[in-house]
Design an enzyme around this catalytic site. Structure first.
Site, mmCIF file in Angstrom:
data_model
loop_
_atom_site.group_PDB
_atom_site.id
_atom_site.type_symbol
_atom_site.label_atom_id
_atom_site.label_comp_id
_atom_site.label_asym_id
_atom_site.label_seq_id
_atom_site.Cartn_x
_atom_site.Cartn_y
_atom_site.Cartn_z
ATOM 1 N N LYS A 10 0.950 -1.216 0.119
ATOM 2 C CA LYS A 10 -0.132 -0.036 -0.016
ATOM 3 C C LYS A 10 0.813 1.382 0.039
ATOM 4 O O LYS A 10 0.424 2.359 -0.148
ATOM 5 C CB LYS A 10 -1.023 0.190 1.085
ATOM 6 C CG LYS A 10 -1.883 -1.145 1.278
ATOM 7 C CD LYS A 10 -2.883 -1.146 2.349
ATOM 8 C CE LYS A 10 -4.015 -2.043 2.183
ATOM 9 N NZ LYS A 10 -4.720 -2.010 3.514
ATOM 10 N N CYS A 11 2.243 1.115 0.314
ATOM 11 C CA CYS A 11 3.161 2.219 0.483
ATOM 12 C C CYS A 11 3.766 2.563 -1.027
ATOM 13 O O CYS A 11 4.417 1.652 -1.574
ATOM 14 C CB CYS A 11 4.157 1.951 1.248
ATOM 15 S SG CYS A 11 5.427 3.041 1.518
ATOM 16 N N SER A 12 3.749 3.746 -1.610
ATOM 17 C CA SER A 12 4.312 4.013 -2.905
ATOM 18 C C SER A 12 6.018 3.930 -2.841
ATOM 19 O O SER A 12 6.612 3.369 -3.462
ATOM 20 C CB SER A 12 4.008 5.385 -3.245
ATOM 21 O OG SER A 12 4.315 6.506 -2.498
#
Length: 113
Positions: A10-12
């Protein structure tokens, strides 16, 4: 080269780090730590190898960090909270034979590739 990335899809930044590893020809072991969790020993080793304290490796922007009052907590309390709530660990951590880094900024990976 063997590598492990402690990844949150979920973390870019975590996705960019994974892409950077793959672009370098590395097929890393991907550990989705939010699902798998941590032991206290795993975290302490990871932080020691990266030269960070638990407070330095904490995800302070996470609402839970403030809810738990971790701003005023000592490193042991922060470490315990991270074990109980894996989302509190900043991401991504990458481990290779050349060392361990918190890939923030992403360029810090260059030191261990």
């Amino acid at each position: 080269m063997d590598a492990t990335i402690y990844h949150n899809p979920k973390c870019s930044t975590s996705r960019k780090a994974l892409d950077k590893l793959r672009d370098a020809g590395i097929d890393p072991t991907v550990v989705k730590y939010v699902n798998e969790g941590w032991t206290r020993e795993q975290l302490q080793t990871l932080f020691d190898e990266a030269g960070l304290t638990p407070k330095q490796a904490a995800r302070k922007r996470e609402a839970l960090y403030k809810e738990l009052g971790l701003d005023d907590a000592d490193d042991d309390a922060v470490l315990d909270a991270m074990v109980e709530h894996p989302i509190l660990v900043e991401r991504p951590f990458v481990v290779t034979g050349k060392g361990t880094r918190l890939a923030r900024p992403l360029e810090s990976l260059d030191e261990i590739l």
